[in-house]
Motif scaffolding. Sequence first.
Motif, short mmCIF file in Angstrom:
data_model
loop_
_atom_site.label_atom_id
_atom_site.label_comp_id
_atom_site.label_asym_id
_atom_site.label_seq_id
_atom_site.Cartn_x
_atom_site.Cartn_y
_atom_site.Cartn_z
N ILE A 1 0.86 -1.18 0.00
CA ILE A 1 0.00 0.00 0.00
C ILE A 1 0.89 1.23 0.00
CG2 ILE A 1 -1.66 1.34 1.37
CD1 ILE A 1 -2.54 -1.49 2.49
N ILE A 2 0.71 2.12 -0.95
CA ILE A 2 1.47 3.37 -0.98
C ILE A 2 0.47 4.49 -0.76
CG2 ILE A 2 2.90 4.89 -2.40
CD1 ILE A 2 3.67 2.26 -3.97
N THR A 3 0.65 5.24 0.30
CA THR A 3 -0.36 6.26 0.62
C THR A 3 0.26 7.41 1.40
OG1 THR A 3 -2.62 6.57 1.43
CG2 THR A 3 -1.19 5.16 2.75
N GLU A 4 -0.58 8.30 1.95
CA GLU A 4 -0.07 9.48 2.64
C GLU A 4 0.52 9.09 4.00
OE1 GLU A 4 -2.85 12.74 2.69
OE2 GLU A 4 -3.52 12.34 0.65
N ARG A 5 1.66 9.70 4.31
CA ARG A 5 2.36 9.40 5.55
C ARG A 5 1.49 9.64 6.78
NH1 ARG A 5 4.34 8.33 9.43
NH2 ARG A 5 6.51 8.27 10.16
N THR A 6 0.61 10.63 6.72
CA THR A 6 -0.18 10.98 7.90
C THR A 6 -1.16 9.90 8.32
OG1 THR A 6 -1.63 12.21 6.43
CG2 THR A 6 -0.11 13.51 7.74
N ILE A 7 -1.50 8.97 7.41
CA ILE A 7 -2.46 7.95 7.83
C ILE A 7 -1.80 6.58 8.05
CG2 ILE A 7 -4.52 9.08 6.90
CD1 ILE A 7 -4.38 7.15 4.51
N LEU A 8 -0.48 6.59 8.21
CA LEU A 8 0.22 5.32 8.47
C LEU A 8 -0.42 4.53 9.62
CD1 LEU A 8 2.62 3.35 8.20
CD2 LEU A 8 3.96 4.87 9.63
N ASP A 9 -0.68 5.21 10.73
CA ASP A 9 -1.18 4.50 11.91
C ASP A 9 -2.52 3.83 11.69
OD1 ASP A 9 1.06 5.25 13.22
OD2 ASP A 9 0.10 6.73 14.52
N VAL A 10 -3.43 4.54 11.05
CA VAL A 10 -4.76 3.96 10.88
C VAL A 10 -4.75 2.86 9.82
CG1 VAL A 10 -6.15 5.80 11.84
CG2 VAL A 10 -5.37 5.98 9.48
N VAL A 11 -3.92 3.02 8.80
CA VAL A 11 -3.84 1.97 7.78
C VAL A 11 -3.24 0.69 8.37
CG1 VAL A 11 -2.76 1.31 5.60
CG2 VAL A 11 -3.79 3.56 5.83
N THR A 12 -2.18 0.84 9.17
CA THR A 12 -1.59 -0.38 9.74
C THR A 12 -2.55 -1.03 10.73
OG1 THR A 12 -0.40 0.97 11.34
CG2 THR A 12 0.82 0.30 9.39
N LYS A 13 -3.38 -0.22 11.37
CA LYS A 13 -4.40 -0.81 12.25
C LYS A 13 -5.34 -1.69 11.43
CE LYS A 13 -5.07 2.10 15.80
NZ LYS A 13 -5.70 3.29 16.44
N LEU A 14 -5.78 -1.19 10.28
CA LEU A 14 -6.64 -2.00 9.40
C LEU A 14 -5.92 -3.27 8.93
CD1 LEU A 14 -8.72 0.15 6.86
CD2 LEU A 14 -9.50 -1.21 8.78
N ILE A 15 -4.64 -3.14 8.64
CA ILE A 15 -3.88 -4.31 8.18
C ILE A 15 -3.85 -5.38 9.27
CG2 ILE A 15 -1.56 -5.11 7.56
CD1 ILE A 15 -1.13 -2.47 6.08
N GLU A 16 -3.59 -4.93 10.49
CA GLU A 16 -3.55 -5.90 11.58
C GLU A 16 -4.94 -6.50 11.84
OE1 GLU A 16 -1.38 -3.37 14.55
OE2 GLU A 16 -0.11 -5.15 14.64
N GLN A 17 -5.96 -5.66 11.78
CA GLN A 17 -7.33 -6.18 11.96
C GLN A 17 -7.67 -7.20 10.89
OE1 GLN A 17 -9.99 -2.83 12.06
NE2 GLN A 17 -9.25 -2.14 14.05
N GLY A 18 -7.05 -7.03 9.71
CA GLY A 18 -7.33 -7.96 8.62
C GLY A 18 -6.60 -9.28 8.77
N GLY A 19 -5.78 -9.41 9.80
CA GLY A 19 -5.18 -10.71 10.05
C GLY A 19 -3.70 -10.82 9.73
N ALA A 20 -3.01 -9.71 9.40
CA ALA A 20 -1.57 -9.81 9.17
C ALA A 20 -0.86 -9.84 10.52
CB ALA A 20 -1.08 -8.62 8.36
N THR A 21 0.25 -10.59 10.60
CA THR A 21 0.98 -10.69 11.87
C THR A 21 2.02 -9.59 12.00
OG1 THR A 21 2.58 -12.11 10.77
CG2 THR A 21 0.77 -13.20 11.92
#
Lengths: 353, 353, 353, 105, 105, 105
Positions: free
Chosen positions: F9-29
């Motif tokens: 995923i390439i996106t805006e630096r300011t939303i790193l935290d919320v995007v990684t939260k979604l990634i973890e919620q999606g089941g990534a370790t």
Amino acid sequence: MDMITDILTGFVSQMQKPTLAFLIGGMALAAFGSKLEIPEPVYKFIVFLLLMKVGLGAGISVRAADIVELAVPAVAAALVGIAIVLFGGQTLARLRGVTQVDAMATAGLFGAVSASTLAASMAMLDEEGIAYEGFIGALYPFMDIAALVTAIVLARLSAERKAAANISGQPGGAAALTVGEGHGNSNAQMVRGILLDTFRSAAISALLLGLALGIFARPDSVYESFYDILFRGLLSILMLIMGMEAWARLSELRRVAHAYVAYGLLAPLVHGVFGFAAGLFVHQITGFSGGGVVLLAVMAASSSDISGPPTLRGALPEANPSSYVGTSTGLGTPVAILSIPLWIILADMFIGV
Amino acid sequence: MDMITDILTGFVSQMQKPTLAFLIGGMALAAFGSKLEIPEPVYKFIVFLLLMKVGLGAGISVRAADIVELAVPAVAAALVGIAIVLFGGQTLARLRGVTQVDAMATAGLFGAVSASTLAASMAMLDEEGIAYEGFIGALYPFMDIAALVTAIVLARLSAERKAAANISGQPGGAAALTVGEGHGNSNAQMVRGILLDTFRSAAISALLLGLALGIFARPDSVYESFYDILFRGLLSILMLIMGMEAWARLSELRRVAHAYVAYGLLAPLVHGVFGFAAGLFVHQITGFSGGGVVLLAVMAASSSDISGPPTLRGALPEANPSSYVGTSTGLGTPVAILSIPLWIILADMFIGV
Amino acid sequence: MDMITDILTGFVSQMQKPTLAFLIGGMALAAFGSKLEIPEPVYKFIVFLLLMKVGLGAGISVRAADIVELAVPAVAAALVGIAIVLFGGQTLARLRGVTQVDAMATAGLFGAVSASTLAASMAMLDEEGIAYEGFIGALYPFMDIAALVTAIVLARLSAERKAAANISGQPGGAAALTVGEGHGNSNAQMVRGILLDTFRSAAISALLLGLALGIFARPDSVYESFYDILFRGLLSILMLIMGMEAWARLSELRRVAHAYVAYGLLAPLVHGVFGFAAGLFVHQITGFSGGGVVLLAVMAASSSDISGPPTLRGALPEANPSSYVGTSTGLGTPVAILSIPLWIILADMFIGV
Amino acid sequence: MYQATKIVIITERTILDVVTKLIEQGGATGYTHVEAGGKGSRGVRSAIRPGISGVMANVKIEAIVRDKAKAEAIITSVSEAYFQNYSGIAYVEPVEILRPNKFEV
Amino acid sequence: MYQATKIVIITERTILDVVTKLIEQGGATGYTHVEAGGKGSRGVRSAIRPGISGVMANVKIEAIVRDKAKAEAIITSVSEAYFQNYSGIAYVEPVEILRPNKFEV
Amino acid sequence: MYQATKIVIITERTILDVVTKLIEQGGATGYTHVEAGGKGSRGVRSAIRPGISGVMANVKIEAIVRDKAKAEAIITSVSEAYFQNYSGIAYVEPVEILRPNKFEV
Ligand SMILES: Nc1ncnc2c1ncn2[C@@H]1O[C@H](COP(=O)(O)O)[C@@H](O)[C@H]1O
Ligand SMILES: Nc1ncnc2c1ncn2[C@@H]1O[C@H](COP(=O)(O)O)[C@@H](O)[C@H]1O
Ligand SMILES: Nc1ncnc2c1ncn2[C@@H]1O[C@H](COP(=O)(O)O)[C@@H](O)[C@H]1O
Ligand code: NA
Ligand code: NA
Ligand code: NA
């Protein structure tokens, strides 16, 4: 004829002041396509040092100030911040090509305060030997936070109203995690969340830290031997950076409505008048100094370019950052800095400085 | 016997000077494998501050200087830059294992000026209380740009001649977008393009900005209270960096012909003599000071290590950066810095300082 | 009752000292979730400048010092470093949930020295006008290196003993290239390798460079006009950073045994007593000053947080960095800094300062 | 999910601008770049210690294009234009994307 | 275009030198690395806030090798040598290259 | 070696935290991120000159997940949640891993 010569001479001599000259130099470099760059970690640090200087200085003075002397201009600063947002949001939203949320975001930044502009005006007053209340730095968060919170709350409420009217809503919007924490459902919770985000932003934290240390600790010696000594020099570099940055951000404005250009050029002057009027009023009540009136006008005229944009990007995702960053950093800041001498002249005319 | 002792004592006491000692300390650290590093953003900023200091100082003095006093050494500086490139390019290209374009690129860097070396020599003159013209910093761009442009133009013309002779040319060469803009087909356009690239480079822009601010604005107070105060300390750190950098770049020389080692060690001394002679000549005509003669010799002896290499990398892609960066930063700069005392002694012998 | 009031007043006034106040401010900011950050290149540079200041200052004084006056405290410093590791390693390894290698690594960091803590204590003595030997900075590497080498050697020997007992060993362990160079098979080679790694670490190199320049060159003028002038201000910023860093690293402790929390809180005080006792002893023999005793106690109380962790990570891969970094940076450093006033009071009581 | 091709080019930092120009001319709708260090036939290069002049820094550039032939044409043109004189490598990888129209001109 | 394999190793910044030595010993002609942050079984690590000591920083290392077996051997050796004591993951990806001889020793 | 899927995923630096939260919620370790610059439909963005406010910086986030369906679900959710208002692209790639249990929750 003479008057025109006078004005021109006055103008040239103003532009030769180090602060303004470095700003113009930065714009010229960027316009010329120079590859010079001040590295990001360096300008972050310079901004931090200037905010600490402003905060520590204000904190040290607050210790000795009395409560009324402080409270009146603080309330005035907050009201000016709110007034700018209400007025600016209304005005901008009426113009062609400007959405409601973009209008609010842009007005929010213009209501908020630019650390670089405030520091520049303090340096210019110091240079001219014009006195001002030492605690002025403490007014910064009042105006800044009042403006940002007002803008965000109004924009969200209007978005909710629109969403309620138009039930289908935006697809996927519901799935998004809100950026920042503590944004709940009720309005009170919303305001709390926004406040928390604002207080946690780098600029406000640095300023409040400086204030707290100035009030509760005894940093006077390190303030004088370090922060105050480096102030002028670091500011000259920050002016250069703001000049280059303004030029770089101007290009964002090519993608957005012309209305933003007009707003960016005029708003600093109109808002400065708001601040100036409020300053005169405080002067009547508490004997606020002429220098203080200038600084209140400058804070009002200035627009946030460091701390405000990321707060808005998180809180109002639908707002287009090209509009508000382009307008504020590309136009608002240089106009506000270049018009500092105007407020000095006005203050001298109205109450003497 | 006594004389040898004298020379050795003199040498040791020179090496103890802060400027030289920090340079040697940096080389020693790197040779020892130390993990100490000054972060890139920090040294970029230090270089910027030193260039601004040199530029502002020169600009402030230029205001008061008369045109002849300025023009004569400026022309001399440019001619020295060109002479070094012509002479160095010829010499190097004759040596085994050195291509025409690599010879030109290397001679170009040695004709150009090193900001760190120039700053070091100013600090050493200040330390010894030797006076020099305040506007000397303004000569830097004349020598630097003259040398780089000469080297690039000559290298390109010779490449074109070779390509015309050997019609087939290099495959793919035609498809390449030229790095930098404004490089057209005619020679005039080529020179314009090179000049533009040179003026836009970080070091030249910073120096010219300082100059312009010094001439047209009134930065005297911030110059004295900030740039000038920090000068000596920042220079000590830059010397450390140049020492570590020299050691790191020396390893590039293992990949290239031995000729570069000889050139890197001797060229600073020979070029210094060119500069010194030009300085004596200017002294005859305009009464240029002994300190000024030293600085002209040091500029000639020095070789560009910050701004020159990227300009050459863009303009002469076929030149091998290991050769010219290794020779200039790895050998040229430390030799030039360590030989500063030599020019002081010579100037004292010839005209008194 | 009066005494309690006295103690409280004294405590509050200590915490208002700029050094301690900035540390507490940093912790408060981080606890509050502020987004303020001092960029990594900036704090690396601040640490470098402070180490150079300490090293240069010590080097300049060493020139004038006599050999006994120097040798006695140096040996004492090294012995204190070793004693802390032996004592701390034994103690920690006995506690529940602590492996042998983690105990040694943690004790190694606590035996080593924190540049920020040492600089803070020098600033506090300067502030109170308490004299100390100028060469004290030169003791830093003796304690630091003695402690790290002892800890690494002991941990490796114990691992070898265990491996010999338990022949199967760890799978793959044999294939690993040792991090760092020069680690051979024999013990002498091992010690040489560890020493080399330690000397090459950024902090020790910077300090030794400063020392060497102070002793062999003549950096007095640049020391006074730059390093010494910026010292107090840069230290205030480093204290802020250490406060934020301490808070960030505390979270590592959630993953490890409770024993580390107890050790991190108590060890600085116990180790400080070791250093204090050694200082009193040196005072008896060589007339070491009260300020010197304080600084020896502070070095002993402090724990390495910049240079030590990467050295240990390379030399003892099996040790868990969460344990030793969390304990040292998260707890050890703030406790050591906040207890500096204690050693001043004690030194005043025992021998007068 | 839709098939697409990712181009990767690792080369000297100083030619980022001209290489991305070629990528765009080749029909990519965008690109992403990160600072890099590395080692290859021309020796060690570093993102953190790029030399005081910066000519020793690398950059890694990526672009997603829908069409594999286009991708190959782009890396061939970059390779021919620059890799004789500048350090660099280039390769392509198959990827799957969500919104195909985002990557079509 | 020729088939090749890309190795990717994400691990602690402090062991960059020894890991790249293993990669070269395994027969790669070069490698590229970028500063990284991340989160895995050992908690959050950051490229921008690597802790004052730097031991909390990650690095992402990539190397293209012609031969898939070689690629697997390299990541197996890195994994066995370091991933018991250091944070890290490793994987391989198929890629296509232009100049096969550039990646052969 | 085991099959797995890499999400990018390439996106805006300011939303790193919320995007990684979604990634973890999606089941990534876990996940890895690097600072990036780039250009897309919303113009040029830069890791080195992210603007004085930082809102012009990009980040590139990667996560390895065992299960391809999971990977697709994650990028779909990120895309739906953020890509209307924020700059960004997302894609998946096949990879091969050594230790499959490391990537399973
Ligand atoms: N086999 C490889 N795998 C990954 N990256 C490589 C490889 N070879 C070269 N590189 C990268 O490409 C850059 C230029 O390579 P070269 O032109 O061979 O010097 C190097 O600095 C590395 O960053
Ligand atoms: N599932 C994953 N996907 C992408 N990167 C990962 C993943 N798991 C771990 N990492 C990266 O590998 C580093 C070390 O992981 P670990 O050893 O699990 O702590 C982390 O800091 C991440 O940068
Ligand atoms: N075709 C592409 N290939 C690689 N990266 C891209 C591409 N398009 C966009 N990006 C990256 O995604 C970011 C956001 O894209 P956009 O939302 O189109 O502005 C850009 O700044 C680039 O870093
Ligand atoms: Na405002
Ligand atoms: Na020269
Ligand atoms: Na200690």
